[in-house]
Write a protein that holds these residues in place. Sequence first.
Motif, mmCIF file in Angstrom:
data_model
loop_
_atom_site.group_PDB
_atom_site.id
_atom_site.type_symbol
_atom_site.label_atom_id
_atom_site.label_comp_id
_atom_site.label_asym_id
_atom_site.label_seq_id
_atom_site.Cartn_x
_atom_site.Cartn_y
_atom_site.Cartn_z
ATOM 1 N N LEU A 158 0.634 -0.304 -0.068
ATOM 2 C CA LEU A 158 0.083 0.249 0.358
ATOM 3 C C LEU A 158 0.860 1.130 0.530
ATOM 4 O O LEU A 158 0.984 1.929 -0.687
ATOM 5 C CB LEU A 158 -0.709 -0.285 1.142
ATOM 6 N N PHE A 159 2.319 0.844 0.927
ATOM 7 C CA PHE A 159 2.929 2.785 0.859
ATOM 8 C C PHE A 159 3.751 2.287 1.347
ATOM 9 O O PHE A 159 4.512 3.393 1.557
ATOM 10 C CB PHE A 159 1.618 4.281 1.873
ATOM 11 N N LEU A 160 4.288 1.462 1.919
ATOM 12 C CA LEU A 160 5.847 1.386 2.156
ATOM 13 C C LEU A 160 6.527 0.664 1.415
ATOM 14 O O LEU A 160 7.059 -0.050 1.647
ATOM 15 C CB LEU A 160 5.751 0.057 3.720
ATOM 16 N N ASN A 161 6.800 1.657 0.754
ATOM 17 C CA ASN A 161 7.490 1.467 -0.863
ATOM 18 C C ASN A 161 8.705 1.143 -0.278
ATOM 19 O O ASN A 161 9.922 0.467 -1.029
ATOM 20 C CB ASN A 161 7.200 2.161 -1.690
ATOM 21 N N LEU A 162 9.373 1.486 0.945
ATOM 22 C CA LEU A 162 10.856 1.600 1.138
ATOM 23 C C LEU A 162 11.484 -0.027 1.680
ATOM 24 O O LEU A 162 12.633 0.111 1.272
ATOM 25 C CB LEU A 162 11.971 2.827 1.395
ATOM 26 N N PHE A 163 9.976 -0.739 1.911
ATOM 27 C CA PHE A 163 10.156 -1.951 2.345
ATOM 28 C C PHE A 163 10.298 -3.396 1.617
ATOM 29 O O PHE A 163 9.805 -2.995 0.245
ATOM 30 C CB PHE A 163 9.144 -2.248 3.305
ATOM 31 N N SER A 164 11.283 -4.081 2.124
ATOM 32 C CA SER A 164 10.581 -5.128 0.951
ATOM 33 C C SER A 164 10.154 -5.816 1.671
ATOM 34 O O SER A 164 9.507 -6.017 2.335
ATOM 35 C CB SER A 164 12.379 -5.665 0.992
ATOM 36 N N ILE A 165 10.034 -7.330 1.264
ATOM 37 C CA ILE A 165 9.102 -8.717 1.691
ATOM 38 C C ILE A 165 9.311 -8.703 3.286
ATOM 39 O O ILE A 165 8.961 -8.995 3.896
ATOM 40 C CB ILE A 165 8.754 -9.815 0.712
#
Length: 270
Positions: free
Chosen positions: A198-205
């Motif tokens: 949704l919006f944690l684009n700096l996170f990897s899986i």
Amino acid sequence: MTLGNTVTRILVALVTMPLILLVCYLGGWFFVSFILLIGLLSLYEFYQLAAKKFAFSNYIIGSLASAVLIINSFSNLLDYQHLIIIIVVLLVLIELFRNKESAILNLGVSLLGIFYIGLFFSSVVMLREFFKEEYYFGGYLIISIFITIWICDSAAFFFGSAFGKHKLFLRVSPKKSWEGAIAGFIFAIITMVGFKYLFLNLFSIIDAVVVGTIIGSIGQIGDLVESLIKRDSGVKDSSNIIPGHGGVFDRFDSLLLSSPVIYLYISFLK
């Protein structure tokens, strides 16, 4: 839980949850003030619980020290080693003149409150401020953590109520079950993975799974730790300041223990 208490609980949640999420998004002194408020209230409740065991903490020094730790995590005015030295020296010196029951218990509880509550709540601010170049990512991260904790708690409660047969930790919390804890753990990971898209684009899986795992495990342990403290003090809730929900310490116990672990992961391992 009576119907009236359930309605009160839901109404309070509907009012407070959007406000909490708003200050998480805004950040800055709005967020620091919020953490300072819940930190000092939680500390007061903790010291009141300790007083039932005849441990008379120094609330004034404890509150000042916790406030400084939380504010310093935002403003970075002092080195943490200097702060710790000042805090311990002040407590020891003042305890000489207090003459209240056991000095060992008083100092121990005072210091535990400062570092368990003051220091750990300061890590929530450090998490919010960690991503300086992508400032609102920190807000999204804190929002995700709050919502994941809420979903984890809800899943654990409802699945535990419906399917719980095996007691999780009978000595500490007789109503909690392994079935509920496992459901909370799974939903915490699923929720955090969902927020990654949704919006944690700096996170990897992997980041999302790790943070979800921390909330689903350490967060629930935080709830057990607080239950242990309350049971030792002989009370059901840390206070009745929040209608239908008990005390502030009750409501933020999972955040209290999971936040420093998430901060350690992000700052050292990510």
